[in-house]
Design a protein around this motif. Structure first.
Motif, PDB file in Angstrom:
ATOM      1  N   PRO A  82       0.991   6.945  -4.836  1.00  0.00           N
ATOM      2  CA  PRO A  82       0.548   6.548  -3.618  1.00  0.00           C
ATOM      3  C   PRO A  82       0.674   7.134  -2.430  1.00  0.00           C
TER       4      PRO A  82
ATOM      5  N   ARG B 183       0.866  -1.246  -0.064  1.00  0.00           N
ATOM      6  CA  ARG B 183       0.016   0.176   0.107  1.00  0.00           C
ATOM      7  C   ARG B 183       0.795   1.481   0.090  1.00  0.00           C
TER       8      ARG B 183
ATOM      9  N   LEU C   7      -2.250   3.710 -13.656  1.00  0.00           N
ATOM     10  CA  LEU C   7      -1.152   3.050 -12.745  1.00  0.00           C
ATOM     11  C   LEU C   7      -1.479   3.423 -11.258  1.00  0.00           C
ATOM     12  N   SER C   8      -2.024   4.732 -10.987  1.00  0.00           N
ATOM     13  CA  SER C   8      -2.440   4.893  -9.586  1.00  0.00           C
ATOM     14  C   SER C   8      -3.800   4.407  -9.101  1.00  0.00           C
TER      15      SER C   8
ATOM     16  N   GLN D 121       4.666   8.028 -11.062  1.00  0.00           N
ATOM     17  CA  GLN D 121       3.944   7.025 -10.812  1.00  0.00           C
ATOM     18  C   GLN D 121       4.231   6.334  -9.567  1.00  0.00           C
ATOM     19  N   ALA D 122       5.434   6.374  -9.344  1.00  0.00           N
ATOM     20  CA  ALA D 122       5.739   5.715  -7.995  1.00  0.00           C
ATOM     21  C   ALA D 122       5.422   6.591  -6.559  1.00  0.00           C
TER      22      ALA D 122
ATOM     23  N   SER E 210      -3.883   1.441  -7.024  1.00  0.00           N
ATOM     24  CA  SER E 210      -3.646   1.332  -5.626  1.00  0.00           C
ATOM     25  C   SER E 210      -4.789   1.967  -4.822  1.00  0.00           C
TER      26      SER E 210
ATOM     27  N   PHE F 284      11.546   0.551 -12.313  1.00  0.00           N
ATOM     28  CA  PHE F 284      12.332  -0.632 -12.600  1.00  0.00           C
ATOM     29  C   PHE F 284      13.116   0.181 -13.819  1.00  0.00           C
TER      30      PHE F 284
ATOM     31  N   ALA G 171       7.525   1.860  -6.876  1.00  0.00           N
ATOM     32  CA  ALA G 171       8.674   1.198  -7.289  1.00  0.00           C
ATOM     33  C   ALA G 171       8.943   1.682  -8.868  1.00  0.00           C
TER      34      ALA G 171
END
Lengths: 280, 315
Positions: free
Chosen positions: B146, B74, B98-99, B142-143, B102, B80, B78
């Motif tokens: 959340p 949660r 992407l969000s 994007q990381a 979550s 990559f 991340a």
């Protein structure tokens, strides 16, 4: 939240150009078919002869509805499996190949939910594809053929039906609706392979090969007694909506079996997806 | 924040990670080093629930990654090595998609993060028009969406030009300073790790060969630079007298425990060897890392410092 995720999945799906390939090719095939029926002397006369030979007035039954249905019968056998398996094969494998799936998997969402959203997006795609097919077929054929009754003859499936006005349109709509289940089954098959560690093209090719193998075996005279064991046999259930009367027991049996196939494909796919390791 | 206990991962018959223990406390910038195939990405994959461990326990933010995946991830972001997105969609749409995996994310929050990473003005352009640097910023956005407490960066500097690497370094420091994030950084860029991390773990062939503060790895090799008129004779003499345990590169010696440079100098001068220079050799992370890569023994920790003698037996 679930609907939000489904909406996003559809945005991803319909944001890709290749998603529209199926729509484009279907519309092209329908247009070509309708134009040949209108201006091709041979096909035109052959169809009228068949109606008249059965005692029906070609002037009334060689209508937009009959032409749209004939087009559907021809294209649904080959083009539909091709394009729904193309999309189904892409749903998971393409994201795994591109690497975007790793980003999704680093989010607090279960793998089962990811798959369910993707599969539902595939179902929505199948539904929209068939809807577009039905609407375009009806509209484009109307440009070249008059309103009239529906005449359907599919001797190899033992289906023959003649319908007037509203009932003809109802049969046309119901057949398309059930055709969606055929599309969903093929999409689910490709989706299942897409969940394994294979390339998207491989998932599509394997799925479509299985559809053709099943169809070939189903149509081989020696296997006639075993027809009920082939899933392609049950995928053909939509044509019975053009029979008079509709063999409801047969329809019910095939629909239940297809639902079972869809569930099985999803479960196998989700099991494979669940135990997979995702690495760059 | 991250806790791995006896974690093992086999791919078929091949062991990718072996008995990995790792503790990353909150508020730290922790470096994970190792060459290609060392098991870093597999370890990170297991931390993010993308790779199933064969054995062991992995807890992220206090939750088991297997049985409590949602709770564990949660507050995790991340990135990559090569940032990949839905190229045919805009950066904004990518962030939305992407969000929402979550939690529902407001437009305001997305706008805030876009501004933070410096993508304002380009957020509605398709990602296929973005440069590598912009993609990296989008990956960071994007990381961060959340509102993570832990950020896992797997080779974030890969493919960036020196300017991009510098920018990435400043961003990581800013994230740590302004948001108090715990950061796990996996990297090949030793210089970056040296400038950013307070603690590191080094992996080799799936095993951890070092774990401890960066200062400990630098101190772990006590090499002495020795310049004399006849180095091979000096080494032979010092070995005979048990004053050194190792030598390398024709100018470095490892003084034996209990001995000092004064003993070395006294011995050499007594035997008529001229000593021009004797000084401690400054050890860079690269030197220490390369030494560790030659070492095949069990994982030492920062508390149990590596001694040159240990290295010598394994060379």
């Amino acid at each position: 939240m679930f609907l939000l995720q489904l909406r996003n999945e559809l945005r991803k799906l319909f944001g890709k150009k290749r998603t529209y390939l199926g729509f484009g090719m279907f519309l092209l095939a329908q247009s070509a078919f309708i134009l040949v029926l209108k201006y091709g002397r041979g096909p035109n006369q052959s169809m009228m002869r068949m109606m008249q030979g059965n005692g029906y007035a070609a002037a009334h039954f060689f209508s937009n509805l009959t032409v749209a249905t004939t087009t559907l019968l021809a294209t649904a056998y080959v083009l539909l499996p091709l394009y729904v398996s193309l999309v189904g094969g892409d749903l998971v494998a393409k994201e795994a190949e591109d690497g975007t799936l790793r980003m999704i998997l680093s989010r607090p969402i279960s793998r089962l939910r990811i798959l369910l959203i993707k599969w539902l997006a595939g179902v929505v795609f199948s539904l929209i594809l068939i809807l577009a097919f039905a609407v375009f077929g009806a509209c484009f054929s109307r440009l070249f053929f008059p309103e009239g009754g529906l005449f359907v003859s599919i001797p190899w499936d033992g289906v023959f039906g003649v319908f007037e006005g509203v009932e003809g349109w109802q049969r046309y709509a119901a057949a398309h609706l059930v055709l969606t289940l055929k599309a969903c089954t093929i999409m689910s098959l490709a989706f299942m392979f897409s969940c394994f560690d294979i390339k998207p093209a491989a998932a599509t090719i394997v799925a479509i090969s299985l559809v053709f193998i099943s169809k070939i075996m189903q149509d081989t005279p020696y296997f006639h007694d075993m027809q009920g064991w082939f899933f392609t046999y049950h995928m053909n259930v939509w044509v019975y909506f053009f029979a008079a009367p509709i063999p409801w027991w047969k329809v019910g049996e095939s629909l239940s079996i297809l639902a079972g196939f869809n569930l099985t494909f999803f479960l196998i796919g989700s099991t494979a997806f669940q135990i997979r390791d995702f690495k760059s | 924040m991250i806790s791995l206990r006896n974690v093992r991962k086999n791919f078929g018959g091949q062991r990718a990670v072996e008995d990995l223990d790792l503790q990353v406390p909150a508020g730290e910038i922790f470096g994970l080093l190792g060459h290609n195939g060392a098991g870093k990405s597999t370890a990170i994959g297991m931390m993010l629930g993308q790779v199933w461990p064969t054995a062991g326990e992995i807890r992220i933010c206090g939750h088991d990654i297997i049985s409590q995946r949602q709770a564990a991830l949660r507050k995790v972001g991340a990135i990559f090595e090569t940032p990949v997105f839905y190229d045919y969609l805009s950066g904004w749409r990518n962030l939305e998609i992407l969000s929402h995996y979550s939690a529902p994310t407001s437009r305001h929050r997305i706008g805030e993060v876009v501004e933070w990473v410096g993508l304002t003005g380009r957020e509605h352009s398709r990602v296929r028009t973005y440069s590598h640097g912009m993609r990296t910023r989008l990956a960071l956005a994007q990381a961060l969406l959340p509102q993570p407490e832990l950020l896992i960066l797997d080779e974030p500097g890969d493919g960036l030009d020196p300017e991009g690497i510098h920018e990435m370094r400043l961003t990581i420091l800013r994230l740590h300073r302004e948001m108090g994030l715990t950061i796990l950084l996996s990297s090949h860029l030793l210089n970056e790790v040296q400038q950013l991390c307070t603690r590191i773990a080094v992996m080799k062939k799936g095993r951890k060969v070092f774990d401890g503060p960066l200062s400990a790895i630098n101190k772990s090799q006590s090499w002495i630079r020795l310049r004399v008129n006849d180095f091979p004779s000096a080494v032979e003499l010092l070995r005979r007298e048990r004053l050194i345990t190792d030598e390398r590169e024709g100018s470095l010696i490892a003084v034996a425990p209990g001995s000092g440079t004064e003993h070395v100098v006294r011995c050499l001068v007594a035997q008529g060897i001229s000593v021009y220079e004797i000084a401690p050799q400054e050890q860079t992370l690269e030197d220490s890392y390369l030494d560790l890569m030659k070492f095949d023994g069990p994982a030492p920790s920062g508390k149990q410092q590596l001694q040159p003698s240990v290295l010598a037996t394994e060379h």
